[in-house]
Write an enzyme that holds these catalytic residues in place. Structure first.
Site, PDB file in Angstrom:
ATOM      1  CE  LYS A  15      49.373  45.712  44.676  1.00 31.37           C
ATOM      2  NZ  LYS A  15      49.566  46.017  43.234  1.00 31.37           N
ATOM      3  NE  ARG A  91      44.267  42.936  42.926  1.00 32.02           N
ATOM      4  CZ  ARG A  91      45.361  42.224  43.091  1.00 32.02           C
ATOM      5  NH1 ARG A  91      45.877  42.069  44.275  1.00 32.02           N
ATOM      6  NH2 ARG A  91      45.948  41.656  42.072  1.00 32.02           N
ATOM      7  NE  ARG A 131      55.396  41.409  38.662  1.00 31.28           N
ATOM      8  CZ  ARG A 131      54.304  41.948  39.186  1.00 31.28           C
ATOM      9  NH1 ARG A 131      54.399  42.826  40.155  1.00 31.28           N
ATOM     10  NH2 ARG A 131      53.117  41.632  38.712  1.00 31.28           N
ATOM     11  NE  ARG A 164      52.354  37.385  39.055  1.00 35.28           N
ATOM     12  CZ  ARG A 164      51.731  38.352  39.702  1.00 35.28           C
ATOM     13  NH1 ARG A 164      52.328  38.957  40.710  1.00 35.28           N
ATOM     14  NH2 ARG A 164      50.519  38.728  39.360  1.00 35.28           N
ATOM     15  NE  ARG A 175      47.946  41.074  36.742  1.00 37.96           N
ATOM     16  CZ  ARG A 175      49.272  40.955  36.737  1.00 37.96           C
ATOM     17  NH1 ARG A 175      49.904  40.477  35.675  1.00 37.96           N
ATOM     18  NH2 ARG A 175      49.954  41.295  37.779  1.00 37.96           N
TER      19      ARG A 175
HETATM   20  P1  AMP Z   1      48.977  39.892  42.407  1.00 35.97           P
HETATM   21  O1  AMP Z   1      50.128  38.973  42.691  1.00 35.97           O
HETATM   22  O2  AMP Z   1      48.586  40.708  43.612  1.00 35.97           O
HETATM   23  O3  AMP Z   1      49.175  40.732  41.178  1.00 35.97           O
HETATM   24  O4  AMP Z   1      47.733  38.945  42.109  1.00 35.97           O
HETATM   25  C1  AMP Z   1      47.722  38.056  41.015  1.00 35.97           C
HETATM   26  C2  AMP Z   1      46.299  37.605  40.735  1.00 35.97           C
HETATM   27  O5  AMP Z   1      45.789  36.910  41.881  1.00 35.97           O
HETATM   28  C3  AMP Z   1      45.307  38.719  40.471  1.00 35.97           C
HETATM   29  O6  AMP Z   1      45.303  39.123  39.102  1.00 35.97           O
HETATM   30  C4  AMP Z   1      44.000  38.050  40.877  1.00 35.97           C
HETATM   31  O7  AMP Z   1      43.560  37.141  39.891  1.00 35.97           O
HETATM   32  C5  AMP Z   1      44.416  37.243  42.085  1.00 35.97           C
HETATM   33  N1  AMP Z   1      44.323  38.014  43.346  1.00 35.97           N
HETATM   34  C6  AMP Z   1      45.345  38.372  44.183  1.00 35.97           C
HETATM   35  N2  AMP Z   1      44.888  39.050  45.246  1.00 35.97           N
HETATM   36  C7  AMP Z   1      43.538  39.140  45.083  1.00 35.97           C
HETATM   37  C8  AMP Z   1      42.495  39.738  45.832  1.00 35.97           C
HETATM   38  N3  AMP Z   1      42.725  40.406  46.974  1.00 35.97           N
HETATM   39  N4  AMP Z   1      41.224  39.617  45.355  1.00 35.97           N
HETATM   40  C9  AMP Z   1      40.971  38.946  44.216  1.00 35.97           C
HETATM   41  N5  AMP Z   1      41.899  38.378  43.452  1.00 35.97           N
HETATM   42  C10 AMP Z   1      43.178  38.464  43.875  1.00 35.97           C
END
Ligand code: AMP
Length: 218
Positions: A15, A91, A131, A164, A175
């Site tokens: 994404k 999400r 990553r 990360r 996840r």
């Molecule tokens: P990402 O970078 O999109 O993989 O997000 C990393 C982490 O941030 C996720 O595992 C969640 O803990 C939190 N997170 C990011 N976006 C959301 C969202 N829209 N709703 C809830 N938690 C989020």
């Protein structure tokens, strides 16, 4: 009117990379990644960041109201005719409903496209484990698939690349489970609204090709 273009897909589906590529290919798009915004809040040790940390560390979702607040603040601060690419938001179906309500209020805008990036699970785990992210601009790399020109250094801005904290195998499996349990239902939500397109996202260029024309045309 605001326009929301949504990239859906499991962690590691691409994404962030696709959003970066789209932004390069189509002018006038703004990339909004809730993951990046939450990581920035965490780095700044803000109240939102500290609340989010406990969920992010475990690979769980941050509560819907917290996420919607940072998104609505961000959209309210931008121009009223912006075109946003959302990566990692919504999400949950509740977040999708909150976004729809926000856009409907005062006729702010609408969700124009939702692209579901489809990738087999074994590829997802490999992508996430390798990553690398730029600490300064958030650009995404991979140790073997998208290596930087100089090890550890961002091609775009010269920033430091890091892994990360939640990109480790245990958290990744959680996840993916969270995605299957909580996020996959969004596919039906947007399919019913006739805005969903499925994209095979194994190859970066082909993924961009499959999306670009739809975004340009609107
Ligand atoms: P990402 O970078 O999109 O993989 O997000 C990393 C982490 O941030 C996720 O595992 C969640 O803990 C939190 N997170 C990011 N976006 C959301 C969202 N829209 N709703 C809830 N938690 C989020």
């Amino acid at each position: 009117m605001l326009e929301a273009i949504i990239l859906l897909g499991a962690p590691g589906a691409g994404k962030g990379t696709t959003a970066d590529d789209l932004k390069e290919a189509v002018s006038g798009l703004t990339h909004v990644s809730t993951g990046n915004m939450l990581r920035e809040a965490l780095q700044a040790k803000s109240e939102v960041g500290l609340e989010a940390k406990q969920f992010m560390d475990k690979g769980e979702l941050v509560p819907d109201d917290v996420v919607m607040k940072i998104v609505s603040d961000r959209l309210d601060a931008g121009p009223s005719d912006a075109r946003y690419i959302f990566d990692g938001f919504p999400r949950t179906c509740e977040q999708a409903r909150l976004l729809d309500a926000f856009l409907a209020e005062d006729d702010r805008g609408q969700v124009s496209h939702v692209f579901l990036l489809e990738v087999p699970t074994e590829v997802l785990v490999d992508r996430i484990a390798g990553r690398l992210i730029c600490r300064d601009c958030g650009a995404v790399y991979h140790v073997t698939n998208i290596p930087p020109k100089v090890e550890g250094v961002c091609d775009e801005c010269g920033g430091e690349l890091y892994q990360r904290a939640d990109d480790n195998r245990e958290t990744v499996l959680n996840r993916l489970e969270v995605y299957n349990n909580q996020t996959a239902s969004l596919i039906d939500y947007y399919a019913q609204k006739n805005v969903l397109r499925r994209v095979k996202a194994l190859n970066r260029e082909k993924t961009l090709d499959a999306i670009r024309d739809h975004v340009q045309a609107s």
